[in-house]
Design a protein around this motif. Structure first.
Motif, PDB file in Angstrom:
ATOM      1  N   PHE A  31       1.025  -1.048  -0.041  1.00 13.81           N
ATOM      2  CA  PHE A  31      -0.084   0.125  -0.144  1.00 13.81           C
ATOM      3  C   PHE A  31       0.937   1.231   0.020  1.00 13.81           C
ATOM      4  CE2 PHE A  31      -3.267  -2.904   1.450  1.00 13.81           C
ATOM      5  CZ  PHE A  31      -4.230  -2.752   0.812  1.00 13.81           C
ATOM      6  N   GLY A  88       2.011   1.870  -3.555  1.00 15.27           N
ATOM      7  CA  GLY A  88       0.857   2.743  -4.162  1.00 15.27           C
ATOM      8  C   GLY A  88       0.755   4.266  -4.170  1.00 15.27           C
ATOM      9  N   GLY A 103      -8.242  -2.500   3.044  1.00 10.97           N
ATOM     10  CA  GLY A 103      -7.348  -2.495   1.866  1.00 10.97           C
ATOM     11  C   GLY A 103      -8.145  -2.889   0.640  1.00 10.97           C
ATOM     12  N   SER A 135      -9.305   0.622  -0.465  1.00 12.80           N
ATOM     13  CA  SER A 135      -8.172   1.266  -1.098  1.00 12.80           C
ATOM     14  C   SER A 135      -7.866   0.928  -2.436  1.00 12.80           C
ATOM     15  CB  SER A 135      -6.863   1.117  -0.318  1.00 12.80           C
ATOM     16  OG  SER A 135      -6.898   1.807   0.783  1.00 12.80           O
ATOM     17  N   ALA A 136      -8.176  -0.400  -2.909  1.00 21.64           N
ATOM     18  CA  ALA A 136      -7.958  -0.824  -4.227  1.00 21.64           C
ATOM     19  C   ALA A 136      -9.117  -0.170  -5.175  1.00 21.64           C
ATOM     20  CB  ALA A 136      -8.103  -2.356  -4.394  1.00 21.64           C
ATOM     21  N   PHE A 152      -7.983   3.313  -5.904  1.00 18.97           N
ATOM     22  CA  PHE A 152      -7.085   3.308  -7.097  1.00 18.97           C
ATOM     23  C   PHE A 152      -7.626   3.081  -8.763  1.00 18.97           C
ATOM     24  CE2 PHE A 152      -3.794   2.012  -3.854  1.00 18.97           C
ATOM     25  CZ  PHE A 152      -3.026   3.312  -3.585  1.00 18.97           C
ATOM     26  N   ALA A 189      -9.428   5.466  -1.639  1.00 15.01           N
ATOM     27  CA  ALA A 189      -7.794   4.905  -1.742  1.00 15.01           C
ATOM     28  C   ALA A 189      -7.453   5.301  -0.285  1.00 15.01           C
ATOM     29  CB  ALA A 189      -7.236   5.825  -2.819  1.00 15.01           C
ATOM     30  N   TRP A 212      -6.860   2.384   3.827  1.00 14.84           N
ATOM     31  CA  TRP A 212      -5.880   1.457   4.417  1.00 14.84           C
ATOM     32  C   TRP A 212      -4.925   2.293   5.097  1.00 14.84           C
ATOM     33  CZ3 TRP A 212      -1.098   0.259   5.343  1.00 14.84           C
ATOM     34  CH2 TRP A 212      -1.025  -0.938   6.049  1.00 14.84           C
ATOM     35  N   LYS A 213      -4.625   3.642   4.631  1.00 13.12           N
ATOM     36  CA  LYS A 213      -3.738   4.540   5.477  1.00 13.12           C
ATOM     37  C   LYS A 213      -4.385   5.147   6.684  1.00 13.12           C
ATOM     38  CE  LYS A 213      -0.755   8.463   4.110  1.00 13.12           C
ATOM     39  NZ  LYS A 213      -0.502   9.503   3.169  1.00 13.12           N
ATOM     40  N   ALA A 270      -2.174  -2.961  -4.612  1.00 14.52           N
ATOM     41  CA  ALA A 270      -3.432  -2.989  -3.523  1.00 14.52           C
ATOM     42  C   ALA A 270      -4.249  -4.139  -3.741  1.00 14.52           C
ATOM     43  CB  ALA A 270      -3.944  -1.666  -3.725  1.00 14.52           C
ATOM     44  N   THR A 283      -4.620  -6.958  -0.425  1.00 16.11           N
ATOM     45  CA  THR A 283      -5.759  -7.243   0.087  1.00 16.11           C
ATOM     46  C   THR A 283      -6.200  -8.715   0.190  1.00 16.11           C
ATOM     47  OG1 THR A 283      -6.459  -5.033  -0.846  1.00 16.11           O
ATOM     48  CG2 THR A 283      -8.387  -6.636  -0.089  1.00 16.11           C
TER      49      THR A 283
END
Length: 448
Positions: free
Chosen positions: A33, A36, A93, A96-97, A100, A127, A130-131, A197, A201
């Motif tokens: 991640f 990315g 996760g 987030s994918a 993107f 996106a 996850w962060k 990502a 995941t």
């Protein structure tokens, strides 16, 4: 600890394949991640402009990111404490994918009155999951795994893997942009980020052993938020004030750094016989920044056991603060020092290398945040801290964008362009926060 046992720059890599299963999975996910995010996030200002946005839109995007950064950590921390950090990170996760993917197809999704750049805002909602949603979960896993007097070293381990991705990502981005030009090359960059990502995941879903999680209490609503904020450990309060000012300053310039390099300085270079346009060279600068971070992070984290956390965190704040004014005032055409001619690319690269020193204080910073928390409340304490800090810094990028887009200012016979004005004000704000923290900052017990 014997001298021979002292961790070095490669210690955590040698230990990587000996990690317990869930920590191994977390490290892999963190790498994927982070790869990315770093490949895409620092280029978003340029991408928005390429899709038809203005510097004001770039500033609004930065502030929208700050809003998400403020809103996500607390509920994310509460969720991770309730359902378990491993399960939460898997869900985040997947989100987030999706984000993107929205960035990748932004131009194709532009229909009717909705401009393509609007989908960059929509993609950020996912996106960032996850962060930011997962921030408390990653802190909590480290909190569960190491002793309190080793927190800075523990965070240095996870940060090392994350920063390796931050080193590799910009180089991949620079290569793709150099090979295909920015318009097509950056879409390839986003595609790589999406693939990373997605793989991370699936790996989390298949490999995490969620029964190893510890769980906190059930979320009790707004009253719990107020209670958690009121009960923040005492060492966090001066840290929170100083950190908020420094991050406000950083938020004013973060999304505009790429525009300074590509549109203001317009720095180019030839590296190993390959000409690098400003967009590609920007990726190289980011890689230089991360290389310095990786070389300094572990030894500085180890140093905290002797010096304490406050001086190290203060050093990071100082670098954060000074970097903007150095970058925007980089000398056109380079420098001549003692008869040695330094090209503009070398000078700007040295400024980015200096910026890498700010990450040396990051493990100590994280240890100072989560250290005073109770064992099963690491997610909520972290979320509460970031809720306050990020809520206050929400308008920072919009303020920076407004200053950046102005015609500038003449002050004491000094003519400042819009970018110079924005970056100089950012430095002043950051120095105020740094000074406050160094005067009022408190040590966490085991490091005092």
């Amino acid at each position: 600890m014997a001298e021979s046992d002292t961790p070095g720059a490669l210690t955590y890599f040698r230990q990587f394949f000996a990690l317990e299963r869930d920590v191994f999975v977390l490290s892999v996910a963190m790498f994927a991640f982070s790869l990315g995010f770093q490949m895409t996030g620092r280029y978003m200002g340029e991408y928005i402009v390429a899709l038809g946005g203005t510097s004001v839109v770039v500033g609004l995007y930065g502030s929208f990111g700050n809003l998400i950064g403020a809103v996500y950590p607390y509920p994310g921390g509460a969720v991770s404490d309730r359902i378990g950090s491993r399960t939460a990170l898997t869900l985040f996760g997947f989100a987030s994918a999706v984000g993107f993917a929205l960035w990748l197809f932004a131009e194709q999704l532009a229909v009717g009155p909705i401009p393509a750049w609007a989908w960059i805002f929509a993609g950020l909602v996912f996106a960032q999951a996850w962060k930011s949603f997962g921030l408390g979960a990653t802190f909590a896993i480290v909190k569960q795994s190491v002793s309190t007097d080793q927190l800075a070293t523990g965070f240095a381990s996870t940060e090392t893997f994350r920063r390796v991705a931050f080193l590799v990502g910009p180089l991949v981005a620079a290569g793709l942009v150099a090979a295909y030009g920015f318009d097509l090359g950056f879409r390839y960059v986003i595609a790589v980020a999406f693939g990373a990502a997605l793989v991370a995941t699936v790996a989390q879903y298949v490999l995490y052993e969620s029964e190893d999680d510890s769980f906190g209490k059930e979320f009790a609503g707004v009253s719990q938020i107020r209670a958690d904020l009121a009960s923040l450990p005492a060492p966090l309060r001066p840290l929170l004030v100083g950190d908020t000012l420094v991050r406000f300053a950083n938020g004013m310039v973060y999304v505009f750094a790429v525009l300074v390099v590509t549109r203001e300085l317009q720095t180019t270079a030839t590296l190993f016989g390959v000409f690098l346009a400003p967009e590609a060279l920007f990726g190289v600068f980011l890689a230089v920044e991360m290389a310095v971070a990786l070389l300094t992070m572990v030894p500085v984290a180890k140093l905290t056991q002797r010096s304490g956390l406050v001086p190290v965190v203060g050093l990071g704040f100082l670098v954060y603060s000074v970097f903007p004014v150095l970058l925007v005032n980089a000398p056109d055409g380079g420098l001549d020092i003692a008869g040695i001619a330094l090209s503009e690319a070398v000078v700007v690269g040295a400024i980015w290398a200096f910026s890498g020193l700010r990450f040396a204080g990051l493990p100590a910073h994280k240890a100072l945040i989560v250290g005073p928390a109770e064992k099963d409340a690491g997610g909520r304490v972290t979320g509460s801290y970031y809720l306050v800090r990020n809520a206050i810094t929400i308008p920072s990028a919009a303020v920076g964008g407004w200053l950046y887009s102005t015609g500038g200012l003449t002050l004491a016979s000094l003519d400042l362009s819009g970018p110079q004005l924005a970056f100089t004000v950012a430095t002043v704000v950051g120095l105020l926060g740094t000074g406050y923290f160094l005067v009022r900052g408190e040590e966490f017990g085991p490091y005092a």
